[in-house]
Design a protein around this motif. Structure first.
Motif, mmCIF file in Angstrom:
data_model
loop_
_atom_site.group_PDB
_atom_site.id
_atom_site.type_symbol
_atom_site.label_atom_id
_atom_site.label_comp_id
_atom_site.label_asym_id
_atom_site.label_seq_id
_atom_site.Cartn_x
_atom_site.Cartn_y
_atom_site.Cartn_z
ATOM 1 N N THR A 139 7.359 12.109 -1.912
ATOM 2 C CA THR A 139 8.514 12.115 -1.020
ATOM 3 C C THR A 139 8.133 11.886 0.439
ATOM 4 O O THR A 139 8.831 11.172 1.154
ATOM 5 C CB THR A 139 9.259 13.467 -1.139
ATOM 6 O OG1 THR A 139 9.577 13.674 -2.504
ATOM 7 C CG2 THR A 139 10.522 13.463 -0.315
ATOM 8 N N GLU A 140 7.034 12.485 0.899
ATOM 9 C CA GLU A 140 6.647 12.349 2.305
ATOM 10 C C GLU A 140 6.367 10.894 2.662
ATOM 11 O O GLU A 140 6.779 10.417 3.712
ATOM 12 C CB GLU A 140 5.427 13.220 2.626
ATOM 13 C CG GLU A 140 5.120 13.303 4.102
ATOM 14 C CD GLU A 140 6.260 13.888 4.920
ATOM 15 O OE1 GLU A 140 6.467 13.430 6.054
ATOM 16 O OE2 GLU A 140 6.968 14.792 4.435
ATOM 17 N N ASP A 141 5.656 10.166 1.792
ATOM 18 C CA ASP A 141 5.390 8.755 2.048
ATOM 19 C C ASP A 141 6.682 7.949 2.040
ATOM 20 O O ASP A 141 6.865 7.057 2.856
ATOM 21 C CB ASP A 141 4.416 8.177 1.013
ATOM 22 C CG ASP A 141 2.967 8.511 1.326
ATOM 23 O OD1 ASP A 141 2.685 8.968 2.453
ATOM 24 O OD2 ASP A 141 2.122 8.306 0.454
ATOM 25 N N GLU A 142 7.573 8.245 1.115
ATOM 26 C CA GLU A 142 8.852 7.530 1.067
ATOM 27 C C GLU A 142 9.646 7.762 2.348
ATOM 28 O O GLU A 142 10.209 6.830 2.915
ATOM 29 C CB GLU A 142 9.667 7.988 -0.146
ATOM 30 C CG GLU A 142 9.090 7.527 -1.463
ATOM 31 C CD GLU A 142 9.831 8.105 -2.657
ATOM 32 O OE1 GLU A 142 10.894 8.743 -2.471
ATOM 33 O OE2 GLU A 142 9.339 7.931 -3.777
ATOM 34 N N ARG A 143 9.672 9.001 2.820
ATOM 35 C CA ARG A 143 10.400 9.342 4.047
ATOM 36 C C ARG A 143 9.780 8.614 5.243
ATOM 37 O O ARG A 143 10.493 8.075 6.086
ATOM 38 C CB ARG A 143 10.389 10.854 4.266
ATOM 39 C CG ARG A 143 11.196 11.280 5.464
ATOM 40 C CD ARG A 143 11.335 12.781 5.550
ATOM 41 N NE ARG A 143 12.236 13.213 4.475
ATOM 42 C CZ ARG A 143 12.071 14.321 3.770
ATOM 43 N NH1 ARG A 143 11.067 15.123 4.005
ATOM 44 N NH2 ARG A 143 12.932 14.643 2.830
ATOM 45 N N THR A 144 8.448 8.574 5.303
ATOM 46 C CA THR A 144 7.761 7.883 6.393
ATOM 47 C C THR A 144 8.087 6.395 6.350
ATOM 48 O O THR A 144 8.345 5.782 7.379
ATOM 49 C CB THR A 144 6.238 8.103 6.302
ATOM 50 O OG1 THR A 144 5.976 9.509 6.339
ATOM 51 C CG2 THR A 144 5.507 7.430 7.442
ATOM 52 N N GLY A 145 8.100 5.806 5.160
ATOM 53 C CA GLY A 145 8.459 4.399 5.017
ATOM 54 C C GLY A 145 9.861 4.114 5.505
ATOM 55 O O GLY A 145 10.106 3.134 6.210
ATOM 56 N N VAL A 146 10.784 4.988 5.170
ATOM 57 C CA VAL A 146 12.175 4.824 5.600
ATOM 58 C C VAL A 146 12.284 4.955 7.120
ATOM 59 O O VAL A 146 13.017 4.202 7.770
ATOM 60 C CB VAL A 146 13.092 5.845 4.889
ATOM 61 C CG1 VAL A 146 14.474 5.885 5.524
ATOM 62 C CG2 VAL A 146 13.203 5.519 3.411
ATOM 63 N N LEU A 147 11.531 5.877 7.704
ATOM 64 C CA LEU A 147 11.579 6.038 9.158
ATOM 65 C C LEU A 147 11.052 4.807 9.882
ATOM 66 O O LEU A 147 11.617 4.391 10.897
ATOM 67 C CB LEU A 147 10.813 7.294 9.582
ATOM 68 C CG LEU A 147 11.473 8.611 9.185
ATOM 69 C CD1 LEU A 147 10.574 9.787 9.535
ATOM 70 C CD2 LEU A 147 12.833 8.767 9.847
ATOM 71 N N TYR A 148 9.980 4.200 9.353
ATOM 72 C CA TYR A 148 9.482 2.961 9.979
ATOM 73 C C TYR A 148 10.484 1.829 9.807
ATOM 74 O O TYR A 148 10.682 1.018 10.711
ATOM 75 C CB TYR A 148 8.113 2.564 9.431
ATOM 76 C CG TYR A 148 6.990 3.316 10.102
ATOM 77 C CD1 TYR A 148 6.702 3.125 11.454
ATOM 78 C CD2 TYR A 148 6.224 4.215 9.403
ATOM 79 C CE1 TYR A 148 5.687 3.826 12.084
ATOM 80 C CE2 TYR A 148 5.199 4.918 10.023
ATOM 81 C CZ TYR A 148 4.940 4.715 11.355
ATOM 82 O OH TYR A 148 3.933 5.401 11.984
#
Length: 108
Positions: free
Chosen positions: A85-94
């Motif tokens: 989830t953390e990587d997915e959230r970071t991807g969405v933020l970028y």
């Protein structure tokens, strides 16, 4: 800049190029950070961790400073990792940076 494109009969010298991009990157130039990251990534044969960390750091700083190409690379990188989830959230933020969305608007 002749070292970068091989102009005026010069051969492309990545060490010389990187030296100049690192100097500009120290001044937080987003384009220089992006190009330095690309050179680090090209040199990462065998997955050298030190270069991977430098490349990621340059890309992240370039993205924060508004370089859209860096934002897209990081959005894709984090979205396609299997880090949960953390990587997915970071991807969405970028990706939100690419489209100019505010972090708080996105997470609301």
């Amino acid at each position: 800049m002749g070292y970068f494109i091989g102009a005026n009969g010069r051969t492309v010298d990545k060490r010389e190029i990187l030296k100049w991009f690192e100097l500009a990157a120290e001044q937080r130039d987003p384009l220089a950070l992006y190009y330095a990251a690309n050179i680090y990534m090209e040199e990462m044969s065998g997955g050298i961790r030190k270069l991977e960390s430098r490349a990621t750091g340059c890309l992240e700083e370039a993205a924060i400073l508004g370089n859209v190409k860096a934002q897209l690379i990081l959005a894709n990188f984090y979205s396609s990792r299997n880090g949960g989830t953390e990587d997915e959230r970071t991807g969405v933020l970028y990706l939100a940076l690419v489209y100019g969305l505010n972090k708080h608007e996105l997470l609301a």
